[in-house]
Scaffold this active site. Structure first.
Site, short mmCIF file in Angstrom:
data_model
loop_
_atom_site.label_atom_id
_atom_site.label_comp_id
_atom_site.label_asym_id
_atom_site.label_seq_id
_atom_site.Cartn_x
_atom_site.Cartn_y
_atom_site.Cartn_z
N LYS A 19 -1.80 -4.10 8.31
CA LYS A 19 -2.69 -4.28 7.26
C LYS A 19 -1.69 -5.20 6.04
O LYS A 19 -1.92 -6.16 5.45
CB LYS A 19 -3.34 -3.43 6.50
CG LYS A 19 -4.20 -3.81 5.39
CD LYS A 19 -5.45 -2.74 5.09
CE LYS A 19 -5.06 -1.36 4.48
NZ LYS A 19 -4.71 -1.41 3.04
N ARG A 24 0.93 -10.09 3.55
CA ARG A 24 1.97 -10.81 3.06
C ARG A 24 2.16 -12.16 3.74
O ARG A 24 2.69 -13.09 3.06
CB ARG A 24 3.30 -9.88 3.26
CG ARG A 24 3.18 -8.63 2.17
CD ARG A 24 4.10 -7.55 2.81
NE ARG A 24 4.44 -6.44 1.71
CZ ARG A 24 3.55 -5.43 1.45
NH1 ARG A 24 2.27 -5.18 2.03
NH2 ARG A 24 3.89 -4.50 0.63
N ASP A 312 -0.05 6.88 4.36
CA ASP A 312 -1.42 6.46 4.42
C ASP A 312 -1.83 7.38 5.56
O ASP A 312 -2.98 7.39 5.88
CB ASP A 312 -1.55 4.96 4.93
CG ASP A 312 -1.50 4.12 3.57
OD1 ASP A 312 -1.84 4.37 2.60
OD2 ASP A 312 -1.20 2.85 3.74
N ARG A 343 -7.36 11.33 -2.30
CA ARG A 343 -7.23 11.85 -1.01
C ARG A 343 -7.05 13.42 -1.12
O ARG A 343 -7.30 13.92 -0.01
CB ARG A 343 -6.51 10.89 -0.21
CG ARG A 343 -6.93 9.60 0.12
CD ARG A 343 -6.03 8.98 0.99
NE ARG A 343 -6.92 7.37 1.20
CZ ARG A 343 -6.16 6.48 1.79
NH1 ARG A 343 -4.86 6.38 2.00
NH2 ARG A 343 -6.75 5.48 1.55
C1 S3P Z 1 0.97 -0.74 0.74
C2 S3P Z 1 1.63 0.02 0.15
C3 S3P Z 1 1.27 1.41 0.13
C4 S3P Z 1 0.07 1.73 1.05
C5 S3P Z 1 -0.87 0.80 1.10
C6 S3P Z 1 -0.39 -0.50 1.18
C7 S3P Z 1 1.51 -2.32 0.71
O1 S3P Z 1 0.70 1.63 -1.38
O2 S3P Z 1 -0.61 3.10 0.36
O3 S3P Z 1 -1.94 1.15 1.64
O4 S3P Z 1 1.07 -2.89 1.59
O5 S3P Z 1 2.14 -2.52 0.24
P1 S3P Z 1 1.82 2.12 -2.51
O6 S3P Z 1 2.60 1.06 -2.61
O7 S3P Z 1 0.82 2.11 -3.74
O8 S3P Z 1 2.26 3.21 -2.28
#
Ligand code: S3P
Length: 425
Positions: A19, A24, A312, A343
């Protein structure tokens, strides 16, 4: 959706694309000159929200079978959206896009669903404002909807109070438009997909310990991005394979970037039998196949710099801990309170509902594992990772587990239930 004690899980599964990397690749593709080809793009709701936002800013995006083409317009090629940009449920879309929007020469507004309207945006408003950005929470509650008036930005050094890749990436993307280099220091290193991808698209990005610096105004050029499978999605099959007696699952093409592989390290600590096979690398992102065999697990301690590398995966790790022998302590995980749902609260509640011995703490929980859990009716709270974690718990518990509002897996893994079923013979 209902789950009950499963026969051994056997076979192969290929989880969908990562994801974080999918988001990105659309963003950097849009800001590059030329075409970016993305294969194994995650067609989950979150990444589709990112596509929709860039289409609204004049980027042509072609969906072909197995491939997405982004026809980039360069760093200054976005056009003012005619409508409010909708990030849906996606924190990554809101936070990273805000960094980009802060440096444009137009005004925009950004919103999302009910969950995202409660998530904290002060963490990006503060650094963007320090850079000279003009960003405000329309309701004055530090949440979306946000209004962003693009403006000239100045490079800063930002000491982030949180280890968050979304905050780091937001500041780095704004740094593309700044008048001098921009750097971010975080307490512990969070996922570094932005740094790696920015470099492969032609930006100058240097990293030292937990500080990363970006030079402004690079000439970004479209690339071929092969998105590895998402280790956060693989996590449910890792847990299912370890917990359901007699299981053996081969999970193919999983991204194992060291800033994301905390779950593998924790599994090792817990005594899991996981073989890492066929290691390879594309655009500096390592991937491998994981062979997971049922194992009897033992409790462990999860804290500190490990936390951002498995942030996550903590819901499903907590499920694993509930079945492990001995005590598992999770600390430094207060960020879980501000994800798609709270969570920490929901994990404690749902594990207790299944009969687990769990004590909440301020920044985590203590889980005394061991006894068999029993089924329960559990709501997903529209959080995809809660739904998938407790589906796995249901496969290893006595009686029936029912997940309500189970469709939210569409966010990151639309075919999750089908793939899980394909392993049950
Ligand atoms: C992500 C960073 C994480 C993660 C999210 C995706 C990302 O969040 O929990 O599912 O793609 O940069 P945080 O940067 O808020 O920790």
């Amino acid at each position: 959706m209902k789950f009950s004690k499963s026969a051994p899980l056997k076979g192969e599964v290929t989880v969908p694309g990562d994801k974080s990397i999918s988001h990105r690749s659309v963003m950097l593709g849009a800001l590059s000159k030329g075409t970016t080809s993305i294969t194994n793009f995650l067609e989950g709701a979150d990444c589709l929200s990112t596509i929709d936002c860039f289409q609204k800013m004049g980027i042509e995006i072609e969906k072909k079978p197995g491939e997405i083409l982004i026809h980039g317009k360069g760093l200054h090629g976005l056009t003012a959206p005619s409508d409010i940009l909708d990030a849906g449920n996606s924190g990554t879309t809101v936070r990273l896009l805000s960094g980009i929007l802060a440096g444009q020469n137009f005004q925009s507004a950004l919103t999302g669903d009910e969950s995202i309207q409660k998530r904290p945006m002060r963490r990006i408003i503060t650094p963007l404002t320090a850079m000279g950005g003009n960003i405000k929470s329309i309701r004055g509650n530090d949440c979306v909807p946000l209004e962003i008036q693009g403006s000239p930005l100045k490079g800063i050094h930002y000491n982030s109070p949180v280890s968050s890749a979304q905050v780091k990436s937001c500041v780095l993307l704004a740094g593309l438009y700044a008048d001098r280099p921009t750097s971010v220091t975080e307490p512990f290193l969070s996922r570094n997909h932005s740094e790696l991808m920015l470099r492969s698209f032609g930006a100058t990005v240097t990293s030292q310990n937990t500080t990363v610096t970006i030079e402004p105004e690079p000439a970004l050029t479209g690339q071929e991005v092969q998105v590895p499978g998402d280790i956060s999605s693989a996590a449910y099959f890792i847990a299912a394979g370890l917990l359901v007696p007699g299981s053996e699952i081969l999970i193919k093409n999983v991204g194992i970037n060291p800033t994301r592989d905390g779950i593998l390290r924790v599994c090792r600590q817990m005594g899991a039998n996981i073989q890492i096979l066929n290691q390879r690398e594309h655009c500096q992102e390592p991937a491998a196949d994981l062979l997971v065999k049922y194992s009897s697990l033992k409790g462990t301690v999860i804290q500190g710099e490990l936390i951002p590398t498995l942030i996550d995966e903590l819901p499903v790790i907590a499920v694993m801990a509930a079945f492990a022998e001995g005590v598992t302590v999770i600390r430094d995980a207060q960020e879980l309170k501000v994800k798609e749902s709270n969570r920490l609260d929901i994990m404690v509640h749902h594990l207790q509902a299944m009969g687990a011995d769990v004590t909440p703490t301020e920044d985590g929980m203590i889980i005394k594992g061991g006894p068999l859990l029993h089924g329960a009716q559990l709501d997903s709270h529209l959080d995809h990772r809660i739904a998938m974690s407790f589906a796995v718990a249901g496969l290893a518990s006595e009686g029936e587990t029912e997940i309500t509002q189970a469709d939210c897996v569409n966010i990151s893994y639309p075919k999750f239930y089908e793939d899980l079923q394909s392993l049950q013979h």
